[in-house]
Scaffold this motif. Structure first.
Motif, PDB file in Angstrom:
ATOM      1  N   GLU A   4       0.848  -1.181   0.000  1.00  0.00           N
ATOM      2  CA  GLU A   4       0.000   0.000   0.000  1.00  0.00           C
ATOM      3  C   GLU A   4       0.888   1.236   0.000  1.00  0.00           C
ATOM      4  OE1 GLU A   4      -3.837   0.178   2.311  1.00  0.00           O
ATOM      5  OE2 GLU A   4      -2.663   1.654   3.418  1.00  0.00           O
ATOM      6  N   LEU A   5       0.463   2.242  -0.755  1.00  0.00           N
ATOM      7  CA  LEU A   5       1.240   3.470  -0.783  1.00  0.00           C
ATOM      8  C   LEU A   5       0.898   4.318   0.428  1.00  0.00           C
ATOM      9  CD1 LEU A   5       3.261   5.042  -2.666  1.00  0.00           C
ATOM     10  CD2 LEU A   5       1.309   6.509  -3.108  1.00  0.00           C
ATOM     11  N   LYS A   6       1.930   4.681   1.183  1.00  0.00           N
ATOM     12  CA  LYS A   6       1.718   5.536   2.351  1.00  0.00           C
ATOM     13  C   LYS A   6       2.314   6.914   2.090  1.00  0.00           C
ATOM     14  CE  LYS A   6       0.724   2.266   5.747  1.00  0.00           C
ATOM     15  NZ  LYS A   6       1.297   0.938   5.609  1.00  0.00           N
ATOM     16  N   VAL A  23       4.085  12.435 -12.101  1.00  0.00           N
ATOM     17  CA  VAL A  23       4.725  11.161 -12.440  1.00  0.00           C
ATOM     18  C   VAL A  23       3.729  10.002 -12.417  1.00  0.00           C
ATOM     19  CG1 VAL A  23       6.422   9.493 -11.558  1.00  0.00           C
ATOM     20  CG2 VAL A  23       6.983  11.907 -11.639  1.00  0.00           C
ATOM     21  N   CYS A  24       2.693  10.108 -11.598  1.00  0.00           N
ATOM     22  CA  CYS A  24       1.730   9.015 -11.443  1.00  0.00           C
ATOM     23  C   CYS A  24       0.986   8.757 -12.753  1.00  0.00           C
ATOM     24  CB  CYS A  24       0.734   9.353 -10.337  1.00  0.00           C
ATOM     25  SG  CYS A  24      -0.519   8.071 -10.145  1.00  0.00           S
ATOM     26  N   PRO A  25       1.045   7.523 -13.268  1.00  0.00           N
ATOM     27  CA  PRO A  25       0.433   7.218 -14.566  1.00  0.00           C
ATOM     28  C   PRO A  25      -1.094   7.134 -14.521  1.00  0.00           C
ATOM     29  CG  PRO A  25       1.409   5.231 -13.625  1.00  0.00           C
ATOM     30  CD  PRO A  25       1.780   6.368 -12.710  1.00  0.00           C
ATOM     31  N   VAL A  26      -1.659   7.027 -13.323  1.00  0.00           N
ATOM     32  CA  VAL A  26      -3.117   6.862 -13.245  1.00  0.00           C
ATOM     33  C   VAL A  26      -3.816   8.026 -12.535  1.00  0.00           C
ATOM     34  CG1 VAL A  26      -3.023   4.335 -13.373  1.00  0.00           C
ATOM     35  CG2 VAL A  26      -2.904   5.446 -11.140  1.00  0.00           C
ATOM     36  N   GLY A  27      -3.075   9.092 -12.247  1.00  0.00           N
ATOM     37  CA  GLY A  27      -3.681  10.259 -11.608  1.00  0.00           C
ATOM     38  C   GLY A  27      -4.191  10.005 -10.205  1.00  0.00           C
ATOM     39  N   ALA A  28      -3.474   9.146  -9.466  1.00  0.00           N
ATOM     40  CA  ALA A  28      -3.914   8.823  -8.110  1.00  0.00           C
ATOM     41  C   ALA A  28      -3.456   9.850  -7.074  1.00  0.00           C
ATOM     42  CB  ALA A  28      -3.396   7.438  -7.711  1.00  0.00           C
ATOM     43  N   LEU A  29      -2.506  10.698  -7.461  1.00  0.00           N
ATOM     44  CA  LEU A  29      -1.984  11.686  -6.510  1.00  0.00           C
ATOM     45  C   LEU A  29      -2.559  13.062  -6.786  1.00  0.00           C
ATOM     46  CD1 LEU A  29       1.812  10.727  -6.424  1.00  0.00           C
ATOM     47  CD2 LEU A  29       0.161  10.405  -4.591  1.00  0.00           C
ATOM     48  N   THR A  30      -2.944  13.735  -5.712  1.00  0.00           N
ATOM     49  CA  THR A  30      -3.407  15.112  -5.833  1.00  0.00           C
ATOM     50  C   THR A  30      -2.743  15.939  -4.736  1.00  0.00           C
ATOM     51  OG1 THR A  30      -5.314  14.544  -4.456  1.00  0.00           O
ATOM     52  CG2 THR A  30      -5.681  14.592  -6.828  1.00  0.00           C
ATOM     53  N   LYS A  43      -7.408   4.294  -6.947  1.00  0.00           N
ATOM     54  CA  LYS A  43      -6.796   4.463  -8.275  1.00  0.00           C
ATOM     55  C   LYS A  43      -5.375   3.911  -8.341  1.00  0.00           C
ATOM     56  CE  LYS A  43      -9.084   8.721  -9.822  1.00  0.00           C
ATOM     57  NZ  LYS A  43      -8.819  10.157 -10.031  1.00  0.00           N
ATOM     58  N   CYS A  44      -4.656   3.955  -7.222  1.00  0.00           N
ATOM     59  CA  CYS A  44      -3.231   3.597  -7.200  1.00  0.00           C
ATOM     60  C   CYS A  44      -3.016   2.143  -7.625  1.00  0.00           C
ATOM     61  CB  CYS A  44      -2.692   3.813  -5.784  1.00  0.00           C
ATOM     62  SG  CYS A  44      -0.970   3.310  -5.581  1.00  0.00           S
ATOM     63  N   ILE A  45      -2.090   1.944  -8.574  1.00  0.00           N
ATOM     64  CA  ILE A  45      -1.774   0.581  -9.040  1.00  0.00           C
ATOM     65  C   ILE A  45      -0.463   0.070  -8.426  1.00  0.00           C
ATOM     66  CG2 ILE A  45      -3.110   0.713 -11.187  1.00  0.00           C
ATOM     67  CD1 ILE A  45      -0.403   1.384 -12.620  1.00  0.00           C
ATOM     68  N   LYS A  46       0.055   0.815  -7.460  1.00  0.00           N
ATOM     69  CA  LYS A  46       1.255   0.424  -6.696  1.00  0.00           C
ATOM     70  C   LYS A  46       2.452   0.172  -7.598  1.00  0.00           C
ATOM     71  CE  LYS A  46      -2.118  -1.565  -3.667  1.00  0.00           C
ATOM     72  NZ  LYS A  46      -3.296  -1.729  -4.521  1.00  0.00           N
ATOM     73  N   CYS A  47       2.631   1.076  -8.550  1.00  0.00           N
ATOM     74  CA  CYS A  47       3.744   0.911  -9.494  1.00  0.00           C
ATOM     75  C   CYS A  47       5.072   1.362  -8.896  1.00  0.00           C
ATOM     76  CB  CYS A  47       3.453   1.691 -10.767  1.00  0.00           C
ATOM     77  SG  CYS A  47       3.449   3.473 -10.495  1.00  0.00           S
ATOM     78  N   GLY A  48       5.024   2.211  -7.882  1.00  0.00           N
ATOM     79  CA  GLY A  48       6.256   2.663  -7.229  1.00  0.00           C
ATOM     80  C   GLY A  48       6.939   3.846  -7.897  1.00  0.00           C
ATOM     81  N   LYS A  49       6.339   4.390  -8.967  1.00  0.00           N
ATOM     82  CA  LYS A  49       6.994   5.510  -9.657  1.00  0.00           C
ATOM     83  C   LYS A  49       7.144   6.719  -8.748  1.00  0.00           C
ATOM     84  CE  LYS A  49       6.245   4.395 -14.408  1.00  0.00           C
ATOM     85  NZ  LYS A  49       5.327   4.440 -15.528  1.00  0.00           N
ATOM     86  N   CYS A  50       6.080   7.048  -8.034  1.00  0.00           N
ATOM     87  CA  CYS A  50       6.145   8.236  -7.179  1.00  0.00           C
ATOM     88  C   CYS A  50       7.117   8.026  -6.021  1.00  0.00           C
ATOM     89  CB  CYS A  50       4.762   8.600  -6.658  1.00  0.00           C
ATOM     90  SG  CYS A  50       3.999   7.297  -5.673  1.00  0.00           S
ATOM     91  N   SER A  51       7.146   6.822  -5.477  1.00  0.00           N
ATOM     92  CA  SER A  51       8.023   6.607  -4.320  1.00  0.00           C
ATOM     93  C   SER A  51       9.490   6.654  -4.739  1.00  0.00           C
ATOM     94  CB  SER A  51       7.692   5.291  -3.612  1.00  0.00           C
ATOM     95  OG  SER A  51       7.630   4.230  -4.514  1.00  0.00           O
TER      96      SER A  51
END
Ligand code: SF4
Length: 63
Positions: A4-6, A23-30, A43-51
């Motif tokens: 899970e993204l924290k 950077v988020c490919p699915v627009g899960a971050l605001t 929305k988050c697909i847990k790709c790890g790009k943002c982290s």
């Protein structure tokens, strides 16, 4: 257990536009103003790009 993204808000200096939002490919971050970013866990697909992107390690994928 699923990852899970924290958002570790205490680590965010809250003084700039969050670069990870783009950077988020699915627009899960605001982000509201210069506050710490919020994640929409539906929305988050847990790709790890943002982290990987946040130099302050505010965005952490963890179990
Ligand atoms: S882990 Fe990936 S999908 Fe989830 S918020 Fe970060 S960049 Fe977006």
């Amino acid at each position: 257990m699923e990852k899970e993204l924290k958002v570790i808000k205490e680590k965010c200096p809250k003084d700039h536009k969050c670069p990870a939002v783009k950077v988020c490919p699915v627009g899960a971050l605001t982000q509201k103003n210069f506050e710490a970013p919020e994640v929409d866990l539906k929305k988050c697909i847990k790709c790890g790009k943002c982290s990987n992107f946040c130099p302050k390690k505010v965005l952490v994928l963890s179990f």
